[in-house]
Design an enzyme around this catalytic site. Sequence first.
Site: not given
Length: 325
Positions: A194, A247
């Site tokens: 992330k 992400k």
Amino acid sequence: MFKRLRRLRLNQNLRELVKETRLDIRDFIYPLFAIEGSQIKNEISSMPGVYQMSPDEILQECQELKKLGIYHILLFGIPAHKDSCGSEALSDQGIVSKTIRTIKEKHPDITITADLCFCEYTDHGHCGIIDPKLKTVDNDATLEILAQQAIVLCSSGADIIAPSTMMDGMVLTIRNALDAAGFCHIPIMSYSTKFSSAYYGPFREAAQSAPGFGDRKSYQEDPANRREAILESLNDEVEGADILMVKPALAYLDIVRDIRERTLLPLAVYNVSGEYSMLKMAQKSGIIDYEKVMIETMLSFKRAGADIIISYHTKEVAKYLSQIK
């Protein structure tokens, strides 16, 4: 030979026969934002078509999703009360726990992935407990709370736990806690890579989770680091993650491919709020063929190696796919 192959592909049936990448709505997860109250459906100004919804409205939304063939949701909560340690995240009467039970009562066939984080629950907007001296997140103190939160969510009926804090050791800590509590059957979909990204802006309006001070660079991934990004996901696999995730998605397709080539685990991408909003603004301005660009974007995720796509476009993708059958 090559000229003949190009001519064959002008025939639509033959193009479909040799198509390498296909979209299936069963591979998509639709994010939902639960808020306290009833009969509340607030459109998020920076994300047209996406809403904060009270549990009763989410029930109606789930009915619509099933009509579209969508049976997987990712649930976020916006609590009425926030404090420094995100205490409401540990309550079985918290907004996410209540919403999970409400959905499961009326729609037991909906698969609920529960986001496991603190930024929505804390008054400072960071993803964990703050060390008062260092003014940054205390990794180990946060792990203890994450484990408790995971058990609360599973006890409420969550089907998948998705830790998104990017704390070191979070997957192993959560896995051990769930196993000890009798939830060894619950899979973990880790936000394993992330990035500290500017693409999250609209989400912070949706979840009311912008940091009150500083930023999240000390615990989220540096967008410049490729090898470290791969290592983050591989570490989570070793710790016991069942599904890995990258992400954001669109600006990091090289990382998606890198991880895909190094793991046999299912791989998800999160098509985040900024990516969604950019297409929506371009649609509003009339500068793109919105539907074609949306589908081309989804194909890029699958082509890069994603098995699962988390996207605010999911309902629109479902409608598109139903039209071309």
